[in-house]
Design a protein around this motif. Sequence first.
Motif, PDB file in Angstrom:
ATOM      1  N   THR A  73       0.851  -1.182   0.000  1.00 30.69           N
ATOM      2  CA  THR A  73       0.000   0.000   0.000  1.00 30.69           C
ATOM      3  C   THR A  73       0.891   1.238   0.000  1.00 30.69           C
ATOM      4  N   THR A  79      -4.649   3.164   4.911  1.00 26.86           N
ATOM      5  CA  THR A  79      -5.239   1.839   4.708  1.00 26.86           C
ATOM      6  C   THR A  79      -5.792   1.298   6.020  1.00 26.86           C
ATOM      7  N   PHE A 117       0.081  -6.001   5.525  1.00 26.13           N
ATOM      8  CA  PHE A 117       0.182  -4.839   4.639  1.00 26.13           C
ATOM      9  C   PHE A 117       1.534  -4.181   4.862  1.00 26.13           C
TER      10      PHE A 117
END
Length: 120
Positions: A73, A79, A117
């Motif tokens: 990301t 996020t 992530f």
Amino acid sequence: MRIDSIRIFVKDFHNSRIFYEKALGLECVADGEDQGYLVYRPGDINLILETVDMSSTEEADLVGRFTGYSLHTENLNQTCDTLRAFDPDCIVAEPTEQDWGGNMAHVSDPSGNILTFVEY
């Protein structure tokens, strides 16, 4: 040789679909919901959600695990804020600066699968 697909086994197909499409913003490229699967394509890899028979111990053991892959990301904090708004309890490990220079966070999907992530 390249990685083609990553399969994630889910027990709650409906809420998983909402999570992956609404919270993560992924577009379904192959809808086999009536056959127990959905395919997303973040980047060059197929991400396949597949339902399991929870009455089968062997299949049920595939759900709710650390998935072992990372989704990139551009803005990890944003996020995580988006995911937190979707489900306040889904952040398993807040964004943390790593020794290798990037930032990483862990998130739980509706079936308890842990997604990673990263932001470089």
